[in-house]
Design a protein around this motif. Structure first.
Motif, PDB file in Angstrom:
ATOM      1  N   VAL A 225      26.930  59.140   2.559  1.00  0.00           N
ATOM      2  CA  VAL A 225      26.938  57.702   2.832  1.00  0.00           C
ATOM      3  C   VAL A 225      25.855  56.984   2.038  1.00  0.00           C
ATOM      4  O   VAL A 225      26.017  55.820   1.660  1.00  0.00           O
ATOM      5  N   PHE A 226      24.746  57.665   1.773  1.00  0.00           N
ATOM      6  CA  PHE A 226      23.657  57.037   1.036  1.00  0.00           C
ATOM      7  C   PHE A 226      24.001  56.798  -0.434  1.00  0.00           C
ATOM      8  O   PHE A 226      23.255  56.119  -1.135  1.00  0.00           O
ATOM      9  N   GLU A 227      25.086  57.389  -0.929  1.00  0.00           N
ATOM     10  CA  GLU A 227      25.498  57.166  -2.314  1.00  0.00           C
ATOM     11  C   GLU A 227      26.097  55.761  -2.431  1.00  0.00           C
ATOM     12  O   GLU A 227      27.108  55.458  -1.776  1.00  0.00           O
ATOM     13  N   PRO A 228      25.503  54.876  -3.246  1.00  0.00           N
ATOM     14  CA  PRO A 228      25.980  53.485  -3.336  1.00  0.00           C
ATOM     15  C   PRO A 228      27.446  53.347  -3.684  1.00  0.00           C
ATOM     16  O   PRO A 228      28.128  52.449  -3.172  1.00  0.00           O
ATOM     17  N   ARG A 229      27.974  54.228  -4.526  1.00  0.00           N
ATOM     18  CA  ARG A 229      29.386  54.100  -4.896  1.00  0.00           C
ATOM     19  C   ARG A 229      30.294  54.285  -3.677  1.00  0.00           C
ATOM     20  O   ARG A 229      31.302  53.594  -3.536  1.00  0.00           O
ATOM     21  N   VAL A 230      29.911  55.205  -2.812  1.00  0.00           N
ATOM     22  CA  VAL A 230      30.689  55.433  -1.592  1.00  0.00           C
ATOM     23  C   VAL A 230      30.576  54.232  -0.665  1.00  0.00           C
ATOM     24  O   VAL A 230      31.572  53.723  -0.126  1.00  0.00           O
TER      25      VAL A 230
END
Length: 308
Positions: free
Chosen positions: A158-163
Motif C-alpha cells: 500500500v505504501f507504493e505510490p503507484r498502487v
C-alpha cells in the motif's frame, strides 16, 4: 449557521468523551491516585508531541496531494476534526475535516484522501515499530499477536505510490468524482511515514511515564512501552464501530502488558493512558483553535509599527 453546526459538533464530541470517562470513573480515579504529578505532566507532554506528529503525518499527505497548509490552519482542521472520533461511527472526523478544509480551499476529495491514507500509514508504521520493539524488549510477548504482523507485507504494498494512486483513481471514478490533480509521490509517503514513527515513539514515552509508577522502569521498559502502545492502538484502529476504539485499545493493552504487570495494575495503566490522551486531544484542539483565531483576528494590527 456554520458556527452553530460547529458548536453542536463539539458539544456532541465532548459529550461522548465525557461518557467514556464516566463509565469507568472509579477505576480511573484509583489509577490516577498512584501517579505522581511529574509522571502525569511527562505523560501529557509526550501525548501532545505524539498528536502533533499525527497531524504532521496527515499534513504531509495533504501537501503531497496538492494542498499544502500552513501549520496553524492545518492544526485547527486536524485537531478540531479529530474530536469527532469520540462520536460513534468512523466518518465524523473526515466529514469535519472536509468541511473545515474546504474553507481553506482544500477540495473535499483531497481532504478525504488524506484522511483515509493516514490510517494505513499509521497502521503499517505501528505494526512495524511494535514488532521491532517488542522483539527487542521481550521476545515472548509477540507470539500471541503473530497473526497481526502478517498484515505488514500487505501494507508495504500500500505504501507504493503507484498502487495508492491507482486505488484512489478507481475509487473516485466509482464515486463519479473528479480525479486527484496530483498523484502521491514516494517522497511524500516517506515523509508521512517518518512523522508516524515519531508519533509512535512519543506515545510509547507517554505509556512509559505511566508504567514507571506501577513498577517497570529503565530502557527496556521504555522500548517495551513503545511496542505495547503501538500494538494495542493498531488493534483499536481496526475496530471502526466504537468511538475512538473505546474499550478495544484498553482491553488489548491489558493483555499486552500482562508479561510485566498484574491484571489490576494493567487495567489502571490502560485507563490512565486513555484519560491522558483525551486531555491531550482537548489541549491540542483548544490550542490550535486559539492560535488559528489569533492569526486571522481582524482587530489585530498587521503592522504594529505603522502609524494609524
Amino acid at each position: 449557521m456554520k458556527r452553530l453546526v460547529r458548536i453542536a459538533f463539539l458539544a456532541v464530541a465532548l459529550g461522548f468523551g465525557a461518557w467514556v470517562v464516566a463509565r469507568q470513573w472509579e477505576e480511573i480515579r484509583a489509577g490516577f491516585a498512584r501517579l505522581s504529578w511529574q509522571s502525569l505532566v511527562l505523560s501529557l507532554v509526550a501525548v501532545v508531541a505524539a498528536l502533533c506528529s499525527g497531524m504532521m503525518t496527515w499534513r504531509a499527505l495533504l501537501a503531497d496531494l496538492g494542498s499544502p497548509l500552513p501549520f496553524r490552519p492545518a492544526a485547527k482542521v486536524f485537531f478540531v476534526g479529530q474530536l469527532g472520533k469520540y462520536i460513534p461511527g468512523s466518518l465524523w472526523p473526515v466529514l469535519a475535516q472536509m468541511e473545515m478544509g474546504r474553507e481553506l480551499g482544500v477540495p473535499r476529495s483531497r481532504s478525504a484522501a488524506a484522511f483515509f491514507l493516514t490510517m494505513p500509514v499509521q497502521l503499517g508504521s505501528g505494526l512495524m515499530i511494535s514488532g521491532v520493539t517488542l522483539l527487542t524488549a521481550l521476545p515472548g510477548s509477540v507470539a500471541p499477536y503473530a497473526w497481526v504482523f502478517l498484515l505488514i507485507p500487505l501494507l508495504a504494498v500500500v505504501f507504493e505510490p503507484r498502487v495508492i494512486n491507482a486505488v484512489l483513481g478507481f475509487g473516485l471514478r466509482k464515486l463519479k468524482r473528479e480525479p486527484l490533480e496530483r498523484p502521491l509521490t514516494r517522497r511524500g509517503m516517506l515523509t508521512a511515514l517518518g512523522w508516524a514513527l515519531l508519533g509512535w515513539t512519543a506515545y510509547g514515552l507517554h505509556l512509559a511515564a505511566v508504567l514507571h509508577e506501577f513498577g517497570p522502569s529503565g530502557v527496556s521498559a521504555v522500548v517495551f512501552s513503545i511496542g505495547a502502545f503501538a500494538l494495542s492502538w493498531c488493534l483499536g484502529i481496526m475496530t471502526f464501530v466504537v468511538p475512538a476504539g473505546a474499550g478495544v485499545r484498553e482491553a488489548a493493552m491489558v493483555v499486552v502488558l500482562a508479561p510485566v504487570l498484574d491484571r489490576g495494575s494493567a487495567i489502571a495503566v490502560a485507563l490512565c493512558s486513555r484519560i491522558v490522551i483525551i486531555l491531550g486531544d482537548l489541549v491540542c484542539a483548544g490550542a490550535a483553535g486559539l492560535a488559528a483565531r489569533r492569526a486571522v483576528d481582524p482587530r489585530r494590527d498587521p503592522d504594529p509599527g505603522k502609524a494609524v
